[in-house]
Write a protein that holds these residues in place. Sequence first.
Motif, mmCIF file in Angstrom:
data_model
loop_
_atom_site.group_PDB
_atom_site.id
_atom_site.type_symbol
_atom_site.label_atom_id
_atom_site.label_comp_id
_atom_site.label_asym_id
_atom_site.label_seq_id
_atom_site.Cartn_x
_atom_site.Cartn_y
_atom_site.Cartn_z
ATOM 1 N N CYS A 243 0.833 -1.209 0.000
ATOM 2 C CA CYS A 243 0.000 0.000 0.000
ATOM 3 C C CYS A 243 0.868 1.260 0.000
ATOM 4 N N ALA A 244 1.940 1.245 0.783
ATOM 5 C CA ALA A 244 2.821 2.407 0.849
ATOM 6 C C ALA A 244 3.479 2.675 -0.502
ATOM 7 N N ASN A 245 3.887 1.615 -1.191
ATOM 8 C CA ASN A 245 4.497 1.775 -2.510
ATOM 9 C C ASN A 245 3.505 2.300 -3.528
ATOM 10 N N VAL A 246 2.273 1.781 -3.499
ATOM 11 C CA VAL A 246 1.255 2.247 -4.429
ATOM 12 C C VAL A 246 0.911 3.706 -4.144
ATOM 13 N N LEU A 247 0.813 4.064 -2.869
ATOM 14 C CA LEU A 247 0.550 5.452 -2.502
ATOM 15 C C LEU A 247 1.645 6.369 -3.047
ATOM 16 N N MET A 248 2.893 5.925 -2.956
ATOM 17 C CA MET A 248 3.999 6.707 -3.488
ATOM 18 C C MET A 248 3.837 6.918 -4.983
ATOM 19 N N CYS A 249 3.458 5.870 -5.693
ATOM 20 C CA CYS A 249 3.254 5.971 -7.141
ATOM 21 C C CYS A 249 2.087 6.888 -7.487
ATOM 22 N N MET A 250 1.128 6.996 -6.569
ATOM 23 C CA MET A 250 -0.046 7.834 -6.790
ATOM 24 C C MET A 250 0.186 9.277 -6.331
ATOM 25 N N GLY A 251 1.385 9.547 -5.794
ATOM 26 C CA GLY A 251 1.702 10.909 -5.382
ATOM 27 C C GLY A 251 1.371 11.239 -3.949
ATOM 28 N N HIS A 252 1.209 10.205 -3.105
ATOM 29 C CA HIS A 252 1.019 10.398 -1.662
ATOM 30 C C HIS A 252 2.290 9.915 -0.973
#
Length: 337
Positions: A243-252
């Motif tokens: 989730c943290a990696n996906v959030l990073m990719c989404m700009g969070h």
Amino acid sequence: MSGHSWLLKLPLGKCKSTFNLEKAVCNHGFFMMAPNRWIPSSKILQRPLRLADNTTSVTVLISHPPDSSFLCVQVYHSQTPSPADQRAILKQVTRMLRLTMRDETIVTKFQSICPEAKDINFGRIFVRPLSLKMLSSASSFAIAGKRKRAKSEKLTTHEANNAAPMGNFPNFEELVNIDESCFLEKFKPILGYRAEYILELVEAVKTGRVSFQDLENSTEEQLCYEQVYQNLAKIKGFGHFTCANVLMCMGHYEIVPADTETLRHIRQVHGMKNCNKKTMEEEVRKLYDKYAPFQCLAYWMELLDRYEYKVGKLSELSSSRYHLISSVLFQEDTSNK
């Protein structure tokens, strides 16, 4: 413009003063993985991108002429890209290199909190070019390993030497139609238990239990990261790290994607030799909460610095040396035990 090559220009606008192609690309393991190809000698990024039909892939070369207020995007295609195709290509480049106004705001705010980031012009983390919505219907490479000839682009011999046709990331339709036993046989030795999670995710999207549209809207509507996190955590196989990696990719950037690499980093760089998996989360908060809401950017900047201290500038490495990065740090970690 000659032969089967067309030049598009992408204005940098307000991003001009903070943008550097080399730094925007060579800061995440994504740039070392297919279908990306970074060319150190010319500082050019080569990869396939989608046309407006979200199916056809074309090879592009992305470069930044010195002191220019635009990027050059050389497109290799058998026919002139339509206005819609040109917009689709430039939109993907904009996303991949973090060139939206929202991204620029993040860069300037983070650099104001962290002066070291401004000194090295850091603030953009390389990401996939397609949004989740586009990813659901875009590819020219079958994951089973069979190329879709009908949609692939053929280049002349001269062009092939500079921009050979490249396979692209598999699309949702290809994953849906793949034979499950074939997929597991081919990819389980590589992905382990994650291979089954991928198949379950495809089935969840197919039946409507998971919506790429909803996930994308989470970013477009600028929901707080906690809400986006909860949307992601509902998906089977999406633990805290994913989730943290996906959030990073989404700009969070509020959450640090902590794993064994993070543990090694805390021990080596911050000297916390007694840090372990149980105490790591608390130590991460102590180290990076002062950079809120950009904790992940601060961590990633440190991690990148550590990599380059050990193996040299990532942007200058030959692709044949990419595999050395983690092994060098792993050897150092074990030698310190």
